[in-house]
Design a protein around this motif. Structure first.
Motif, PDB file in Angstrom:
ATOM      1  N   GLY A  53      32.467 -14.421 -45.516  1.00 20.13           N
ATOM      2  CA  GLY A  53      32.675 -14.602 -43.944  1.00 20.13           C
ATOM      3  C   GLY A  53      33.942 -15.259 -43.479  1.00 20.13           C
ATOM      4  N   PHE A  54      34.863 -15.288 -44.306  1.00 22.28           N
ATOM      5  CA  PHE A  54      36.262 -16.143 -44.024  1.00 22.28           C
ATOM      6  C   PHE A  54      37.186 -14.736 -43.689  1.00 22.28           C
ATOM      7  CE2 PHE A  54      34.206 -18.376 -47.804  1.00 22.28           C
ATOM      8  CZ  PHE A  54      33.676 -19.460 -46.750  1.00 22.28           C
ATOM      9  N   PRO A  55      38.030 -14.937 -42.625  1.00 19.56           N
ATOM     10  CA  PRO A  55      37.968 -16.042 -41.784  1.00 19.56           C
ATOM     11  C   PRO A  55      37.094 -16.161 -40.521  1.00 19.56           C
ATOM     12  CG  PRO A  55      39.834 -14.556 -41.348  1.00 19.56           C
ATOM     13  CD  PRO A  55      39.158 -13.996 -42.198  1.00 19.56           C
ATOM     14  N   GLY A  56      36.254 -15.086 -40.320  1.00 21.53           N
ATOM     15  CA  GLY A  56      35.547 -14.518 -39.186  1.00 21.53           C
ATOM     16  C   GLY A  56      34.667 -15.601 -38.765  1.00 21.53           C
ATOM     17  N   VAL A  57      33.692 -16.122 -39.651  1.00 15.67           N
ATOM     18  CA  VAL A  57      32.810 -16.886 -39.232  1.00 15.67           C
ATOM     19  C   VAL A  57      33.136 -18.316 -38.684  1.00 15.67           C
ATOM     20  CG1 VAL A  57      30.540 -17.939 -39.981  1.00 15.67           C
ATOM     21  CG2 VAL A  57      31.082 -15.745 -40.489  1.00 15.67           C
ATOM     22  N   PRO A  58      34.153 -18.974 -39.597  1.00 21.01           N
ATOM     23  CA  PRO A  58      34.784 -20.088 -39.103  1.00 21.01           C
ATOM     24  C   PRO A  58      35.371 -19.921 -37.730  1.00 21.01           C
ATOM     25  CG  PRO A  58      35.159 -19.949 -41.385  1.00 21.01           C
ATOM     26  CD  PRO A  58      34.709 -18.668 -40.873  1.00 21.01           C
ATOM     27  N   LEU A  59      36.029 -19.008 -37.246  1.00 25.84           N
ATOM     28  CA  LEU A  59      36.487 -18.932 -35.941  1.00 25.84           C
ATOM     29  C   LEU A  59      35.244 -18.736 -35.088  1.00 25.84           C
ATOM     30  CD1 LEU A  59      39.732 -16.556 -36.777  1.00 25.84           C
ATOM     31  CD2 LEU A  59      39.580 -18.883 -35.750  1.00 25.84           C
ATOM     32  N   LYS A  60      34.388 -17.911 -35.338  1.00 23.86           N
ATOM     33  CA  LYS A  60      33.254 -17.762 -34.412  1.00 23.86           C
ATOM     34  C   LYS A  60      32.415 -19.248 -34.264  1.00 23.86           C
ATOM     35  CE  LYS A  60      29.761 -15.972 -32.244  1.00 23.86           C
ATOM     36  NZ  LYS A  60      30.069 -15.171 -30.820  1.00 23.86           N
ATOM     37  N   ILE A  61      32.509 -20.053 -35.133  1.00 21.86           N
ATOM     38  CA  ILE A  61      31.931 -21.340 -34.845  1.00 21.86           C
ATOM     39  C   ILE A  61      32.690 -22.068 -34.079  1.00 21.86           C
ATOM     40  CG2 ILE A  61      31.312 -23.447 -35.923  1.00 21.86           C
ATOM     41  CD1 ILE A  61      30.627 -22.070 -38.610  1.00 21.86           C
ATOM     42  N   ALA A  62      34.118 -22.113 -34.172  1.00 21.72           N
ATOM     43  CA  ALA A  62      35.118 -22.851 -33.352  1.00 21.72           C
ATOM     44  C   ALA A  62      35.138 -21.971 -32.056  1.00 21.72           C
ATOM     45  CB  ALA A  62      36.315 -22.789 -33.954  1.00 21.72           C
ATOM     46  N   PHE A  63      35.085 -20.574 -31.972  1.00 22.75           N
ATOM     47  CA  PHE A  63      35.240 -20.106 -30.556  1.00 22.75           C
ATOM     48  C   PHE A  63      33.833 -19.390 -30.416  1.00 22.75           C
ATOM     49  CE2 PHE A  63      39.470 -20.765 -32.141  1.00 22.75           C
ATOM     50  CZ  PHE A  63      40.043 -21.502 -31.033  1.00 22.75           C
ATOM     51  N   PRO A  64      32.794 -19.787 -30.026  1.00 25.59           N
ATOM     52  CA  PRO A  64      31.411 -19.081 -30.080  1.00 25.59           C
ATOM     53  C   PRO A  64      31.355 -17.997 -28.905  1.00 25.59           C
ATOM     54  CG  PRO A  64      31.302 -21.271 -29.105  1.00 25.59           C
ATOM     55  CD  PRO A  64      32.510 -21.394 -29.629  1.00 25.59           C
ATOM     56  N   SER A  65      32.162 -17.987 -28.065  1.00 22.53           N
ATOM     57  CA  SER A  65      32.155 -16.984 -27.259  1.00 22.53           C
ATOM     58  C   SER A  65      32.830 -15.205 -27.537  1.00 22.53           C
ATOM     59  CB  SER A  65      32.644 -17.241 -25.607  1.00 22.53           C
ATOM     60  OG  SER A  65      31.993 -18.214 -25.361  1.00 22.53           O
ATOM     61  N   ILE A  66      33.540 -15.726 -29.016  1.00 24.74           N
ATOM     62  CA  ILE A  66      34.181 -14.291 -29.097  1.00 24.74           C
ATOM     63  C   ILE A  66      32.909 -13.209 -29.583  1.00 24.74           C
ATOM     64  CG2 ILE A  66      36.357 -15.419 -29.859  1.00 24.74           C
ATOM     65  CD1 ILE A  66      35.483 -15.263 -32.814  1.00 24.74           C
ATOM     66  N   LYS A  67      33.345 -12.103 -29.649  1.00 25.97           N
ATOM     67  CA  LYS A  67      32.478 -10.955 -30.256  1.00 25.97           C
ATOM     68  C   LYS A  67      33.010 -10.544 -31.286  1.00 25.97           C
ATOM     69  CE  LYS A  67      30.862  -9.274 -25.663  1.00 25.97           C
ATOM     70  NZ  LYS A  67      30.396  -8.400 -24.760  1.00 25.97           N
ATOM     71  N   LEU A  68      32.114 -10.705 -32.498  1.00 26.97           N
ATOM     72  CA  LEU A  68      32.773 -10.678 -33.938  1.00 26.97           C
ATOM     73  C   LEU A  68      31.885  -9.523 -34.657  1.00 26.97           C
ATOM     74  CD1 LEU A  68      34.434 -11.828 -36.259  1.00 26.97           C
ATOM     75  CD2 LEU A  68      32.417 -13.413 -37.028  1.00 26.97           C
ATOM     76  N   THR A  69      32.672  -8.792 -35.218  1.00 27.81           N
ATOM     77  CA  THR A  69      32.271  -7.455 -36.307  1.00 27.81           C
ATOM     78  C   THR A  69      32.565  -8.200 -37.702  1.00 27.81           C
ATOM     79  OG1 THR A  69      32.263  -5.847 -34.709  1.00 27.81           O
ATOM     80  CG2 THR A  69      32.081  -5.421 -36.971  1.00 27.81           C
ATOM     81  N   LEU A  70      31.542  -8.105 -38.670  1.00 26.35           N
ATOM     82  CA  LEU A  70      32.186  -8.689 -40.130  1.00 26.35           C
ATOM     83  C   LEU A  70      31.801  -7.222 -40.790  1.00 26.35           C
ATOM     84  CD1 LEU A  70      30.114 -11.871 -40.439  1.00 26.35           C
ATOM     85  CD2 LEU A  70      32.637 -11.518 -40.067  1.00 26.35           C
ATOM     86  N   ALA A  71      33.039  -6.741 -41.471  1.00 28.43           N
ATOM     87  CA  ALA A  71      33.022  -5.463 -42.112  1.00 28.43           C
ATOM     88  C   ALA A  71      33.098  -5.695 -43.548  1.00 28.43           C
ATOM     89  CB  ALA A  71      34.025  -4.266 -41.524  1.00 28.43           C
ATOM     90  N   GLU A  72      32.375  -5.353 -44.233  1.00 22.47           N
ATOM     91  CA  GLU A  72      32.327  -5.323 -45.789  1.00 22.47           C
ATOM     92  C   GLU A  72      31.816  -4.432 -46.519  1.00 22.47           C
ATOM     93  OE1 GLU A  72      32.506  -6.815 -49.532  1.00 22.47           O
ATOM     94  OE2 GLU A  72      33.741  -7.838 -48.127  1.00 22.47           O
ATOM     95  N   SER A  73      32.444  -4.081 -47.819  1.00 18.57           N
ATOM     96  CA  SER A  73      31.835  -2.873 -48.169  1.00 18.57           C
ATOM     97  C   SER A  73      30.917  -3.056 -49.392  1.00 18.57           C
ATOM     98  CB  SER A  73      32.957  -1.988 -48.910  1.00 18.57           C
ATOM     99  OG  SER A  73      33.605  -2.881 -49.779  1.00 18.57           O
ATOM    100  N   THR A  74      30.593  -4.378 -49.886  1.00 15.97           N
ATOM    101  CA  THR A  74      29.620  -4.806 -50.979  1.00 15.97           C
ATOM    102  C   THR A  74      28.321  -5.035 -50.229  1.00 15.97           C
ATOM    103  OG1 THR A  74      31.544  -5.407 -52.171  1.00 15.97           O
ATOM    104  CG2 THR A  74      29.348  -6.186 -52.547  1.00 15.97           C
TER     105      THR A  74
END
Length: 246
Positions: free
Chosen positions: A88-109
Motif C-alpha cells: 500500500g505504499f505510497p498510495g494508502v498513506p497519501l489517501k489517509i493524508a488526503f482523503p478526497s483523492i480517488k485511488l487505484t491500487l494496482a498490484e500483480s500478486t
C-alpha cells in the motif's frame, strides 16, 4: 497529546509537520491501525521486511508522504494510481493524508491485493479500487489508459521502465512520481530515450535531504510530466519494459 500516546504515532505526527502536514487524531488512528494490520498481514504474506513500528512510521509512512515535495496540491477528486502497490505504499498513506483523492491500487500478486482489500475496509477508506493486474496490462485497458492525474511508483523498477508503465495511464500534463535512492540523478540521465519516445519530460528531481534524519539523505522523488500523447504501441507486453528498457 493523549491521541499520540494512544496511537503511538508521535514520530509520524511530528515529522509530518516538516512537510507542512498536520495529521488529525482520526488520521493518526488510521495509521496506527495500518501498523497493526501490516503486522498481522505480514505473517500471512511477504509484505515488508520493515516491521518495527517506529521504522514503519519513518521508512514507509513518512517516506510516502514526501510526495508533497514533488506535488503540493492534492485536490478533491484527483485520480491517482499506485503502480506495484505492494503493501500500500505510497498510495494508502497519501489517501489517509488526503482523503478526497480517488485511488487505484494496482498490484500483480494476489496475496498482496487480498491484504490491500482488507486494509481498505479496515481503515474505512472510500473511493479506493484494488486491482490484481500488471502495469503493462492496465496501461492497455479502456477506462484506465489516459485517465489518471498522478501515477505513483515506489521501489518498483528503473526509471525508464516506470516511464513506460506510468505515462500510458496519465492524462495530458499528468505526473508520474517515482521514489529513488542515491541512483536517482543517474536514472534521470538514463531516461532520455524513454522520455522522448513516450511523451514525457522531467518536471523535477526533488531531494528529501531536508528530512534527514530520520529519512536517508540520498533519497529522491523524480517527477515526470506527460507533455505529449503516448504512442498506442506502449506499454509493450508484460515483462518487456523491465527486461528491455527503452
Amino acid at each position: 497529546m493523549t491521541v499520540l500516546t494512544d496511537t503511538g504515532m508521535a514520530i509520524l505526527a511530528e515529522q509530518a509537520k516538516r512537510l507542512a502536514l498536520h495529521l488529525s487524531g482520526q488520521q493518526l488512528e488510521q495509521f496506527a491501525e495500518y501498523t497493526r494490520m501490516l503486522a498481522a498481514g505480514n505473517r500471512r504474506a511477504n509484505l515488508t521486511a520493515i516491521t518495527e513500528p517506529a521504522e514503519v512510521q519513518v521508512r514507509h509512512y513518512l517516506d510516502s508522504l514526501t510526495a508533497v515535495l514533488a506535488r503540493a496540491d492534492w485536490p478533491d477528486g484527483i485520480r491517482v494510481v499506485d503502480i506495484g502497490a505492494g503493501a500500500g505504499f505510497p498510495g494508502v498513506p497519501l489517501k489517509i493524508a488526503f482523503p478526497s483523492i480517488k485511488l487505484t491500487l494496482a498490484e500483480s500478486t494476489g496475496k498482496k491485493t487480498a491484504f490491500l482489500g482488507e486494509l481498505v475496509e479496515g481503515l474505512g477508506l472510500d473511493d479506493v479500487e484494488v486491482l490484481t493486474v500488471r502495469a503493462e496490462e492496465l496501461g492497455r485497458t479502456e477506462g484506465y489508459r489516459g485517465q489518471f492525474d498522478v501515477a505513483l511508483a515506489r521501489g518498483v523498477a528503473t526509471l525508464p521502465a516506470l516511464i513506460e508503465y506510468g505515462l500510458p495511464l496519465l492524462k495530458g500534463h499528468g505526473h508520474l512520481l517515482a521514489w529513488k535512492g542515491s541512483d536517482g540523478p543517474a536514472e534521470v540521465k538514463a531516461s532520455a530515450k524513454a522520455l522522448a519516445e513516450l511523451g514525457g519530460e522531467i518536471a523535477g528531481l526533488h531531494s528529501v535531504k531536508a528530512l534527514s534524519p530520520p529519512l536517508p539523505a540520498e533519497r529522491w522523488i523524480v517527477s515526470v510530466e506527460k507533455v505529449r500523447r503516448t504512442p498506442g504501441r506502449y506499454p509493450r507486453r508484460v515483462g518487456v519494459p523491465a527486461k528491455q528498457p527503452l
